[in-house]
Write a protein that holds these residues in place. Structure first.
Motif, PDB file in Angstrom:
ATOM      1  N   SER A 263      42.596  32.640  47.331  1.00 50.16           N
ATOM      2  CA  SER A 263      42.658  34.000  47.879  1.00 50.16           C
ATOM      3  C   SER A 263      41.389  34.794  47.593  1.00 50.16           C
ATOM      4  CB  SER A 263      43.869  34.750  47.304  1.00 50.16           C
ATOM      5  OG  SER A 263      43.616  35.151  45.968  1.00 50.16           O
ATOM      6  N   SER A 264      40.586  34.346  46.642  1.00 48.82           N
ATOM      7  CA  SER A 264      39.418  35.125  46.233  1.00 48.82           C
ATOM      8  C   SER A 264      38.096  34.578  46.758  1.00 48.82           C
ATOM      9  CB  SER A 264      39.349  35.197  44.701  1.00 48.82           C
ATOM     10  OG  SER A 264      39.286  33.908  44.130  1.00 48.82           O
ATOM     11  N   ARG A 265      38.082  33.381  47.291  1.00 48.32           N
ATOM     12  CA  ARG A 265      36.803  32.752  47.656  1.00 48.32           C
ATOM     13  C   ARG A 265      36.006  33.584  48.646  1.00 48.32           C
ATOM     14  NH1 ARG A 265      35.615  26.495  49.664  1.00 48.32           N
ATOM     15  NH2 ARG A 265      33.363  26.809  50.007  1.00 48.32           N
ATOM     16  N   THR A 266      36.659  34.094  49.665  1.00 44.11           N
ATOM     17  CA  THR A 266      35.937  34.882  50.671  1.00 44.11           C
ATOM     18  C   THR A 266      35.286  36.105  50.049  1.00 44.11           C
ATOM     19  OG1 THR A 266      37.397  34.135  52.458  1.00 44.11           O
ATOM     20  CG2 THR A 266      36.161  36.159  52.833  1.00 44.11           C
ATOM     21  N   LEU A 267      36.014  36.796  49.173  1.00 47.86           N
ATOM     22  CA  LEU A 267      35.472  37.982  48.510  1.00 47.86           C
ATOM     23  C   LEU A 267      34.325  37.598  47.575  1.00 47.86           C
ATOM     24  CD1 LEU A 267      35.618  41.009  47.880  1.00 47.86           C
ATOM     25  CD2 LEU A 267      37.402  40.483  46.180  1.00 47.86           C
ATOM     26  N   ILE A 268      34.484  36.508  46.841  1.00 46.52           N
ATOM     27  CA  ILE A 268      33.423  36.038  45.944  1.00 46.52           C
ATOM     28  C   ILE A 268      32.147  35.774  46.735  1.00 46.52           C
ATOM     29  CG2 ILE A 268      32.688  34.074  44.517  1.00 46.52           C
ATOM     30  CD1 ILE A 268      35.684  33.822  43.699  1.00 46.52           C
ATOM     31  N   GLU A 269      32.272  35.050  47.831  1.00 50.34           N
ATOM     32  CA  GLU A 269      31.093  34.693  48.623  1.00 50.34           C
ATOM     33  C   GLU A 269      30.457  35.930  49.257  1.00 50.34           C
ATOM     34  OE1 GLU A 269      32.288  30.107  49.805  1.00 50.34           O
ATOM     35  OE2 GLU A 269      32.805  31.732  51.187  1.00 50.34           O
TER      36      GLU A 269
END
Length: 366
Positions: free
Chosen positions: A143-149
């Motif tokens: 759930s966090s990968r997009t925000l991290i990138e």
């Protein structure tokens, strides 16, 4: 370039904040606990750095994002979820004694979060600094990968405050990692009356385990390890279903492609058996080239500091794969991640807090 030894970092204050985070249990996949943990993290950030820490809602639980303002320049990246189930704290309460802080999640990675916040608090200028603390790193960061990138690309440099490697070394490279599940469908029959009428999913699973294990190439850093298997219902029934779970680690994009293709090509050995494969190498490798520039700065700040490549993955794998300079292992010095003997060396906390501050300052002024 050296760190400012006079930068004021209070060990007692760091221990107080670490206690507050550890005593707010935060197992992955537990939304209520993760919400309480996110509020605890936000409170520490706001108390020490000012401003407002925003809770970013997700299906995994709230992520915590704080930005000092100004043009984004550096992202401090961590997570607040831990691997320990609710109730672990009662059995293993937080302690700070004999030079060590102990308790569930203290090394992986709450200690690193506290150090980073207190290090940033020593800087008069925090412009361009962002902190992102996610709620699902331990379970894949889906759930966090997009925000991290997104934030990594916006900032242009990433400091990951996962725990240090053995001996306090920073983590300059990481293997790509993933999990595959091989599901096998056979046909049940009576094990005594007519075993030949069945298709034994357990025997097929045994064939598959041998095939899967042969995919590893340890000499070039590729490990393929069957870790969990299940089959059967009763002792007198030919198993109709079986599953095999496999952990995979690779050092190169080419090996990622080879392994994923090999899993897709798995074929049954027994007539009538069927195989379904789910999973992938979801964390790409973090090459050492991604950390070289920042590691050189860290070595100037702390002469004698070492870096090493490790097998475990982190969210730094994602940011490095984007071509964003990424340095990992900037968190606590200690050990025992995911184990009951997990600990942080208290005497190293202030120095590592100053290291983060020094790196941030160098990035700001570059």
């Amino acid at each position: 370039m050296t760190m400012h030894k006079t930068a004021q970092v209070s060990i007692d204050a760091m221990i107080d904040d670490l206690r507050a985070l550890v005593e707010t249990e935060s197992p992955s996949h537990h939304p209520g606990a993760l919400r309480a943990s996110a509020h605890a993290v936000a409170a520490v950030v706001e108390r020490r750095l000012g401003g407002r820490a925003v809770l970013v809602e997700s299906e995994a639980g709230p992520h915590v994002h704080w930005a000092a303002g100004g043009d984004p320049k550096v992202l401090i990246l961590g997570h607040h979820d831990t691997v320990f189930p609710l109730g672990t704290l009662a059995r293993r309460p937080f302690k700070a004694e004999d030079g060590r802080a102990t308790g569930p999640g203290v090394f992986d990675m709450l200690g690193g979060l506290v150090q980073a916040v207190h290090g940033l608090a020593t800087l008069d200028d925090r412009s361009g600094v962002e902190i992102l603390v996610t709620a699902d790193e331990e379970v894949g960061s889906h759930s966090s990968r997009t925000l991290i990138e997104e934030r990594a690309l916006a900032c242009g440099a990433v400091l990951v405050v996962e725990g240090a490697a053995d001996g306090g070394a920073l983590k300059t490279g990481r293997k790509g990692c993933g999990t595959f599940q091989v599901s096998i469908k056979g046909r049940a029959s009576h094990a005594g009356l007519e075993p030949e009428a069945g298709v034994n999913a357990l025997i097929e699973a045994a064939h598959q385990v041998v095939d899967i294990a042969s995919l590893g190439r340890p000499g070039i850093g590729t490990t393929v390890t069957p870790t969990v298997a299940s089959a059967g219902t009763q002792s007198n029934v030919v198993p109709a279903e079986a599953t095999v779970v496999v952990d995979v680690r690779v050092e190169s994009a080419g090996e990622k492609e080879r392994i994923e293709s090999a899993f897709a090509a798995l074929a049954p050995h027994l007539e009538g058996a069927e195989i379904t494969v789910d999973g992938s190498i979801h964390r790409p490798p973090m090459p050492e080239s991604a950390s070289a520039e920042l590691m050189a700065v860290a070595e100037q700040l702390m002469p004698g500091l070492e870096g090493t490549a490790v097998g475990g993955g982190s969210d730094g794998n994602f940011t490095a794969a984007l071509g964003v300079p990424t340095l990992d292992g900037l968190g606590a010095v200690g050990g025992g991640a995911h184990a009951d003997h997990e600990y942080v060396l208290i005497d190293a906390m202030a120095e590592r807090a100053r290291l983060v501050a020094g790196l941030v300052n160098a990035i700001q002024t570059a």
